[in-house]
Design an enzyme around this catalytic site. Structure first.
Site, PDB file in Angstrom:
ATOM      1  CD  GLU A   1      -1.577  -1.728   2.759  1.00 30.01           C
ATOM      2  OE1 GLU A   1      -2.481  -1.658   3.612  1.00 30.01           O
ATOM      3  OE2 GLU A   1      -0.496  -2.303   2.970  1.00 30.01           O
TER       4      GLU A   1
ATOM      5  CE  LYS B   1       1.823   3.201  25.956  1.00 34.38           C
ATOM      6  NZ  LYS B   1       2.163   4.364  25.120  1.00 34.38           N
TER       7      LYS B   1
END
Ligand code: 0RQ
Length: 503
Positions: A293, A407
């Site tokens: 894409e 995180k």
């Protein structure tokens, strides 16, 4: 210099962005160009956002439903989201302001496969398109439109919209003319025919978009850059992920399951896919092809160095530096890049026929190979599924890539059960983290769990995963895909409650 608007009739329709935006009415469904920060309209959405804010200041409602190719930029999604001007948005977006509104429950977002967008609109699932706003690089003398740096759903938008606003962006290189391949052979069931594309570099269409000139209500001249966000320097984690994946591809060649120049590559956007492309540059592979894409920096380098012979795409995501390189060498790249509509770049028939190798990022995967690409803690949307599902389901191989933790190490990307499913266990061949690679092909669910834990999980979470899997294998109601239902999502709840998934 040559006027980018060569058609006299359409030159007469040139107006300001404000005048064009004034033609869009509250409640309209507006379809815009734009795919991963390239080829989106630069001026009309900003003018529309200002108009919406002015109307809101009078205490009156003004929102639109907004469709695009994929993600756009602060001047489009950002400006309209900040103005509270979007009632419904589809498909893929990645704008922080839009994301916050979606996650606050204030903006309706419909996240669908990128290959589905055009056909679902043609099927009538989204009602009428009132206005299309499409960026092009030029208007030819015959009135046909030369696309700019993305094609996305522009063919569909121009075919179906009741009225059309064209932005002609002179910042885009004139040399993109000839790079596009717009296929006009699509039809609706039961009248569909095979799509005559058998190699990733086949040309099956036209180099420009058609549009009924009577529908074009305004033409706006712009001269502004695409979004062009820079990539972070490649870190060790991304480099390790890339190295595992490239070793695996070499192993598949050695086993005779892949040809020496592989099969057409699809690559997601982001730092890890970029690292994979950088890894391929040094891998010794030659004559590769891409059927993908998005072309990002790494792919331009591969084309320049001949590692990649050609690439088919529907849009770009380039850093400012790569964009300069692209513009300066446009004649070279035009010989090697083919830009298509996203219904073709992501078409299941073509992805299956070509045997694409899908390589996409993920949020998390579970023991059995189900993959979550979109939702943090099962509820907060990050971006969207984009084209990952089109390639995962239909490709020859489908790899999902992520660091093993997120995180600051408080979250394991390998969990007992994914908190949201985008790609089911049936669509995922390979999972890769910096720890290693799990090849899930031909394995039962319980054998998959073994390789996912051993090869992909971070050492900080391995004991906990083994403990879950062993107890589930002993106590689960069914032993085919063992789970302890009250515990299956407890890791996510623990992170929400305590800030870590660690027990
Ligand atoms: O959050 O930005 O707040 O720090 O997700 O994560 O590691 O930087 O990786 O940029 O490659 O994004 C899946 C989102 C990965 C992307 C996803 C948090 C992490 C960070 C980004 P911060 P990274 P990437 C073709 C293919 C779907 C669409 C697709 C994506 C942020 O690849 O959108 O594949 N894919 N399209 O901290 C909580 C976890 C997390 C997590 C990552 N387990 N829990 N947060 N994050 N893992 C292109 C198109 O279709 C157009």
């Amino acid at each position: 210099s040559v006027d980018r608007i060569a058609n006299a009739r359409l030159r007469d329709r040139v107006v300001s962005a404000e005048a064009a935006a004034a033609l869009i009415q509250p409640g309209e469904t507006v379809a815009m160009s734009g795919f991963t920060g390239s080829g989106y309209p630069k001026a009309v959405p900003v003018a529309l956002a200002q108009r919406i804010e002015a109307v809101h200041a009078q205490g009156l409602p003004f929102q639109i439903s907004l469709m695009t190719g994929a993600s756009t930029a602060p001047e489009l999604d950002g400006a309209l989201a900040k103005a509270d001007g979007i009632a419904m948005r589809m498909p893929f977006q990645s704008d922080p302001d839009a994301r916050n509104r979606i996650n606050a429950g204030k903006l309706d977002y419909i996240d669908i496969h990128l290959s589905h967008v055009a056909q679902h609109v043609w099927f009538g699932f989204y009602g009428d398109i009132d206005t299309a706003v499409v960026e092009v690089s030029a208007i030819r003398e015959d009135g046909s439109l030369v696309p700019s740096t993305s094609v996305g759903n522009n063919k569909t938008w121009l075919d179906l919209a009741k009225k059309v606003i064209i932005e002609v962006n002179e910042w885009q290189p004139a040399g993109v003319d000839g790079m596009h391949d717009i296929y006009y052979g699509t039809a609706l069931p039961p009248h569909r025919k095979p799509i005559p594309l058998v190699h990733a570099n086949d040309r099956i269409g036209e180099t420009s978009l058609r549009c009924d000139p009577d529908k074009i209500v305004a033409v706006v001249r712009t001269n502004g850059p695409d979004r062009n966000s820079p990539f972070s320097p490649i870190d060790t984690t991304s480099e390790q992920i890339a190295a595992h994946l490239i070793d695996f591809l070499k192993h598949e060649v050695a086993k005779g399951r892949l040809p020496a120049n592989l099969l057409p590559l699809q690559s997601g956007v982001g730092n890890i896919p970029n690292a994979v492309l950088a890894g391929l540059a040094k891998s010794g592979f030659r004559d590769l092809a891409a059927f993908t894409e998005v072309i990002q920096d790494g792919m331009l380098d591969l084309l320049r160095d001949g590692v990649l012979s050609y690439a088919s795409c529907t849009g770009f995501a380039l850093s400012p530096q790569a964009n300069e390189t692209f513009k300066a060498n446009i004649d070279f790249y035009r010989e090697r890049i083919i830009m298509r509509t996203q219904e073709i770049s992501n078409h299941p028939e073509l992805v299956r026929r070509l045997g694409c190798i899908g390589m996409n990022g993920m949020i998390e995967a579970d023991l059995y190979g189900n993959v979550n690409s979109t939702h943090v803690m099962g509820t907060r949307i990050m971006n969207g599924i984009g084209g990952s599902g089109d390639f995962a389901r239909n490709g020859f191989l489908s790899a999902f890539l992520s660091p093993s933790t997120a995180k600051n190490g408080s979250i394991s990307a390998i969990v007992p059960m994914v908190s949201h499913v985008d790609h089911t266990e049936h669509d995922v061949s390979v999972i890769v983290t910096e720890q290693g690679l799990a090849d899930l092909r031909g394995l039962t669910p319980r054998k998959r769990a073994r390789v996912v834990i051993d090869n992909c999980a971070h050492p900080d979470f391995r004991d906990q995963l083994n403990d879950y899997f062993e107890r589930a294998s002993r106590d689960s109601y069914g032993k085919h895909t063992p789970h302890l239902l009250p515990e299956a999502l407890s890791w996510h709840q623990r992170w929400l409650d305590t800030g870590t998934m660690k027990a």
